[in-house]
Design an enzyme around this catalytic site. Structure first.
Site, PDB file in Angstrom:
ATOM      1  NE  ARG A 284       3.565  19.215  14.176  1.00 15.71           N
ATOM      2  CZ  ARG A 284       4.601  19.851  14.663  1.00 15.71           C
ATOM      3  NH1 ARG A 284       4.425  20.769  15.607  1.00 15.71           N
ATOM      4  NH2 ARG A 284       5.823  19.609  14.220  1.00 15.71           N
TER       5      ARG A 284
ATOM      6  CG  ASP B 222       2.728  11.957   4.682  1.00 12.52           C
ATOM      7  OD1 ASP B 222       3.591  11.621   5.517  1.00 12.52           O
ATOM      8  OD2 ASP B 222       2.068  13.012   4.783  1.00 12.52           O
TER       9      ASP B 222
ATOM     10  CG  ASP C  16       4.597  20.194   4.768  1.00 12.28           C
ATOM     11  OD1 ASP C  16       3.828  19.309   4.359  1.00 12.28           O
ATOM     12  OD2 ASP C  16       5.837  20.090   4.744  1.00 12.28           O
TER      13      ASP C  16
ATOM     14  CG  ASP D 263       2.256  16.011   3.068  1.00 11.81           C
ATOM     15  OD1 ASP D 263       1.720  17.064   2.661  1.00 11.81           O
ATOM     16  OD2 ASP D 263       2.887  15.947   4.139  1.00 11.81           O
TER      17      ASP D 263
ATOM     18  CE  LYS E 242       0.700  12.452   7.736  1.00 13.84           C
ATOM     19  NZ  LYS E 242       2.091  12.922   7.764  1.00 13.84           N
TER      20      LYS E 242
ATOM     21  CE  LYS F 211       5.589  17.015   2.189  1.00 16.60           C
ATOM     22  NZ  LYS F 211       6.073  17.538   3.477  1.00 16.60           N
TER      23      LYS F 211
ATOM     24  CG  LEU G  13      -1.968  -1.137   1.289  1.00 18.34           C
ATOM     25  CD1 LEU G  13      -2.747  -1.040   2.602  1.00 18.34           C
ATOM     26  CD2 LEU G  13      -2.919  -1.099   0.101  1.00 18.34           C
TER      27      LEU G  13
ATOM     28  NE  ARG H 233       5.799   5.350  -4.138  1.00 20.96           N
ATOM     29  CZ  ARG H 233       7.108   5.454  -4.025  1.00 20.96           C
ATOM     30  NH1 ARG H 233       7.676   6.668  -3.959  1.00 20.96           N
ATOM     31  NH2 ARG H 233       7.869   4.383  -3.992  1.00 20.96           N
TER      32      ARG H 233
END
Length: 535
Positions: free
Chosen positions: A358, A295, A354, A277, A272, A284, A195, A293
């Site tokens: 959190r 993340d 970014d 991202d 998460k 970034k 994945l 990919r």
């Protein structure tokens, strides 16, 4: 258990399988172990001795000609022994290793077997073997983990050439139960790797959600897919504000496994799941952005852990919540300095778009109070600083409970997928709330300790358990796996059972082992203590 479908448009990904059908022609390989004696002599394992007898002493004669250190294997092809095309002899270290090395935080017996069988299996795989038999040595579970992890390659998008991962089986060993346990552990982690490694356009939130649903429903896990409107009704306003930059809507995946009395409070896992991202308006750098990919590596580890627990039928209740979303540069995205408010009225300034994780995980963790959990574990690829601190060797763990840390540390020691405790002091909490104009800030304070600040940020949103007049946070563990879940090893590999350039899917096996300890070992310990008190 039922599977609940709340998304009408389903898109199956036919190529998303880990073990593909093997080709008709069979090229077999065998891996046996050899001990490194203290006097410099090498001794074959029990399986190796049997093979040597069947070969009329050929194997032992070949081994005598060269010393095989731990981490190395020698391959002998075309010997014609028992029909095997390739036979590898791999070192498994000394005969009686240190089973509990607290300084290295390793069960060296298990780790040596993992390393040896991984190296041997990869050597015969490189020779063309597509069916590999592996010596279980003294711990078949470790042999299964090393060989299955070591031979895994991501091949979902290959249409020609070698498209298959080999079949790995136990060679002449009585303890098939131990092998089966290791096989489940490794296959769960390989699914997490699959994945995480998949390209971002093939795992948009809807696609990934349906892949999870199709996989886990086979194991009596209830899967509920929740849309944006459902999250809005639960007042996840801060999250929805932060992740609206993508054209692909977010999906919250709820997973339920019931292996104990339904009245028993569940352990809740939170992952998460940022499928790509980009950094939003804080785009970034182009170099290395493709790595993000993965993340969603925390989400991958969580769903893989659920699969492993269900396949082992562990006697515990487990819930998991994974939010799948994507962050892209967009005029719909939040700007630096925007302020969002969560359902409890806490105002959070988005100094760094970014640092979406959190805010997103804070909302999801807070939502878990709905389950009345006994323990909350969140896993995510949070901060690059954890990689600077620990490299690729260990995963960072944050918890205020020494007892929970000891359990997680022991799990990492047994699996070889080590963890390291990081500080979660009040000092880091204060760095998140130094502004006089807002309650909290999602930016990183320049005073340092980025990973610790992120953990302290999440700690503020852990549900509270009321005890008379003294409310306390529910037991909570935060795991930052940026280094072990998002990054890949280079050719200078740390562990030989992870190929270079392929995501590692950690800390899946450590989570499964941690839950095994809580389900199967801790209850026995508590019963023994009660029995002593009765006497």
């Amino acid at each position: 258990m039922a599977c609940v479908f709340l998304i009408t448009k389903t898109q199956a990904i036919s190529k998303w399988v880990i073990l593909l059908k093997q080709p008709q022609t069979s090229n077999t390989g065998l891996v046996v172990g050899v001990y490194d004696g203290s006097d410099g002599n090498q001794e074959l394992t029990e399986a190796g001795e049997r093979l040597n007898e069947q070969s009329n002493g050929i194997i032992k004669e070949l081994v005598k000609k060269q010393h095989i250190p731990l981490g190395r294997a020698e391959v002998y092809s075309g010997l014609g022994i028992l029909g095997y095309n390739h036979i590898a002899v791999a070192s498994v270290g000394p005969r009686n290793p240190n089973k509990l090395n607290l300084f290295e935080q390793l069960n060296e017996e298990k780790e040596n077997i993992r390393v040896g069988m991984a190296v041997g299996a990869r050597r015969v795989q490189d020779e063309g073997a597509n069916r590999i038999y592996v010596d279980g040595v003294t711990v078949p579970e470790a042999a299964a983990e090393g060989s299955i992890l070591g031979t895994y390659q991501y091949k979902a998008n290959i249409t020609t050439g070698d498209k298959y991962n080999p079949t790995v089986e136990l060679y002449e060993h009585a303890d098939t139960t131990s092998w089966a346990s290791g096989e489940i552990n490794a296959e769960a982690q390989n699914w997490a790797r699959f994945l995480s490694h998949a390209p971002p356009n093939l795992k948009k939130p809807a696609l990934l959600a349906n892949e999870i649903m199709e996989k886990l429903c086979r194991y009596d896990i209830r899967v509920d897919l929740r849309n944006r409107e459902w999250m809005a009704l639960r007042k996840m306003t801060a999250t929805l504000s932060l992740i609206k930059s993508s054209c692909d809507p977010p999906i919250l995946v709820e997973l339920s496994y019931c292996g104990d009395d339904p009245k028993t409070k569940p352990i809740v896992l939170v992952g998460k799941g940022n499928v790509f991202d980009s950094g939003g308006l804080f785009l970034k750098p182009y170099k290395g952005i493709h790595e993000f990919r993965a993340d969603m590596g925390g989400a991958a580890a969580i769903v893989a852990t659920m699969m492993g627990v269900a396949r082992k039928r562990l006697p515990l209740n487990l819930r998991a919540v994974v939010l799948l979303y994507e962050t892209m540069p967009s005029p719909m995205g939040l700007k630096p300095g925007d302020v969002v408010k969560n359902k409890h009225g806490t105002h959070i300034r988005i100094s760094n778009p970014d640092n979406d994780c959190r805010v997103v995980l804070a909302d999801v963790i807070n939502f878990t109070e709905y389950y009345s959990p006994s323990l909350i574990i969140d896993v995510g690829t949070f901060t690059k600083s954890i990689a600077h601190s620990l490299g690729l060797v260990a995963t960072g763990v944050f918890t205020g409970s020494t007892a929970l840390w000891n359990e997680m540390q022991r799990a990492g020691l047994e699996t070889g997928d080590r963890v390291w405790r990081m500080p979660l002091w009040k000092y880091f909490k204060s760095l998140n709330s130094m502004s006089a104009s807002v309650d909290m800030d999602n930016g990183t304070n320049p005073k340092g300790g980025d990973a610790c600040q992120a953990a302290a940020f999440l700690q503020e949103f852990v549900p509270v358990e009321a005890h008379c007049c003294c409310p306390t946070f529910l037991p909570h563990i935060h795991i930052d796996c940026f280094n072990t879940g998002l990054l890949s090893q280079t050719n200078e590999e740390i562990e030989p059972y992870y190929r270079a350039g392929i995501k590692m899917g950690r800390p899946t096996r450590t989570l499964i082992q941690f839950l095994y300890h809580r389900a199967c070992l801790l209850p026995k310990t508590k019963q023994a203590v009660k029995a002593v008190h009765k006497k």
